[in-house]
Design an enzyme around this catalytic site. Structure first.
Site, short mmCIF file in Angstrom:
data_model
loop_
_atom_site.label_atom_id
_atom_site.label_comp_id
_atom_site.label_asym_id
_atom_site.label_seq_id
_atom_site.Cartn_x
_atom_site.Cartn_y
_atom_site.Cartn_z
N ASP A 17 -14.81 -8.86 6.29
CA ASP A 17 -15.47 -9.52 5.27
C ASP A 17 -15.60 -9.53 3.50
O ASP A 17 -15.41 -8.17 3.68
CB ASP A 17 -16.48 -9.80 5.36
CG ASP A 17 -16.52 -11.35 4.61
OD1 ASP A 17 -15.91 -11.71 4.18
OD2 ASP A 17 -17.68 -12.19 5.11
N ASN A 65 -9.67 -20.26 9.15
CA ASN A 65 -8.65 -19.53 8.12
C ASN A 65 -7.57 -20.27 7.52
O ASN A 65 -7.40 -20.28 5.97
CB ASN A 65 -7.79 -18.05 7.98
CG ASN A 65 -9.64 -17.47 7.64
OD1 ASN A 65 -9.16 -16.50 8.54
ND2 ASN A 65 -10.65 -17.36 7.58
C1 FPP Z 1 -12.14 -11.49 4.44
O1 FPP Z 1 -11.90 -12.09 3.19
C2 FPP Z 1 -11.25 -11.88 4.79
C3 FPP Z 1 -9.95 -12.30 5.73
C4 FPP Z 1 -10.27 -13.68 5.62
C5 FPP Z 1 -9.35 -12.17 6.02
C6 FPP Z 1 -8.12 -11.36 6.19
C7 FPP Z 1 -8.24 -9.88 5.94
C8 FPP Z 1 -6.98 -9.16 5.26
C9 FPP Z 1 -5.87 -9.71 3.94
C10 FPP Z 1 -7.23 -7.59 5.55
C11 FPP Z 1 -6.26 -6.94 6.01
C12 FPP Z 1 -6.19 -7.20 7.34
C13 FPP Z 1 -4.53 -8.15 8.18
C14 FPP Z 1 -4.92 -7.22 9.22
C15 FPP Z 1 -3.44 -7.99 7.26
P1 FPP Z 1 -13.07 -12.44 2.38
O2 FPP Z 1 -11.57 -13.39 1.47
O3 FPP Z 1 -13.51 -14.16 3.83
O4 FPP Z 1 -13.92 -12.85 1.33
P2 FPP Z 1 -14.98 -13.30 0.88
O5 FPP Z 1 -15.87 -13.64 1.67
O6 FPP Z 1 -15.43 -12.10 -0.10
O7 FPP Z 1 -14.30 -14.58 -0.36
#
Ligand code: FPP
Length: 230
Positions: A17, A65
């Site tokens: 996160d 997501n």
């Molecule tokens: C949270 O950040 C992360 C995600 C939604 C998942 C995606 C993860 C990545 C892109 C890292 C790399 C992983 C892979 C498997 C390619 P957020 O957008 O929820 O952050 P925030 O809560 O600060 O807005």
């Protein structure tokens, strides 16, 4: 304290996160945070495999997501393609790729063809590796997994009313995945979301203020330390 997990199996599961917040603090677009998150994941894989962690499972993209803005979804998908394309590094670190999520051929699956192919290729190209198993959860939700497992358990049970723990275990997306020893969630959020709800029973929990792109070697060691003596 021994940080090497050499003789025992250690399973770390990460909720990555805070990519957006990491970018915001730097005045960058959210997509830059995800890019930094993917790069950091490659580093975390390297460190965990050196520490002899047996299993690392990461929440790459959830069933929830898909409602994010289309440009952000497109970018996160492209990062998955990048991760699944890191075959040389994965092989150099003896890491085997595995995937969990809604099966491609079943109703509800949303994984686009190019990601399906990237996943299948990465699994095939790393299948010979004998070290750490990196499981990427993509189009994954624990409730969807458990509903499917319960449904299949009922169909496979000789007495349909008797759904057992073993039958649920056998019908999870990756039945061979051992129970999680420690769940990590970055970015100061103290909750689990829809991640591995069956598999984390009894696991330690490591919550850290660090955002995912800043989750480093020291943080990994803190998480491993929690598993010592458990
Ligand atoms: C949270 O950040 C992360 C995600 C939604 C998942 C995606 C993860 C990545 C892109 C890292 C790399 C992983 C892979 C498997 C390619 P957020 O957008 O929820 O952050 P925030 O809560 O600060 O807005």
């Amino acid at each position: 304290m021994d940080l090497q997990a050499s003789t025992r199996s250690v399973h770390i599961a990460c909720i990555m996160d805070g990519n957006g917040r990491w970018a915001k603090r730097r005045g960058l677009p959210r997509t830059e945070g995800h890019t930094a998150g993917e790069e950091n994941l490659a580093e975390v894989v390297r460190v965990c495999s050196k520490r002899n962690v047996s299993h690392l499972t990461v929440f790459g993209f959830s069933t929830e997501n898909w409602v994010r803005p289309p440009a952000e979804v497109k970018h996160i998908l492209s990062l998955h393609k990048r991760l699944f394309g890191r075959i040389e590094e994965l092989n150099a670190n003896n890491v085997r790729i595995q995937w969990i999520g809604r099966p491609f051929n079943e109703p509800g699956s949303k994984t686009p063809g190019f990601i399906q192919r990237a996943i299948e290729q990465a699994i095939a190209d790393t299948a010979h590796n004998t070290g750490m198993v990196l499981t990427v959860a993509f189009d994954y939700g624990s409730r969807a997994e458990l509903l499917r497992a319960a449904d299949r358990a009922r169909n496979h049970s000789r007495i349909p009313s008797q759904v057992t723990r073993d039958l649920i275990n056998q019908n999870l997306y990756a039945p061979d995945l051992p129970p999680v020893d420690v769940v990590v969630r970055t970015s100061g959020e103290s909750r689990i979301s829809n991640f591995m709800l069956w598999q984390i029973c009894g696991a330690k929990v490591y919550f850290t203020e660090r955002t995912w792109p800043d989750f480093d070697e020291h943080e990994i060691d803190n998480a491993i330390k929690l598993t010592n003596g458990s």
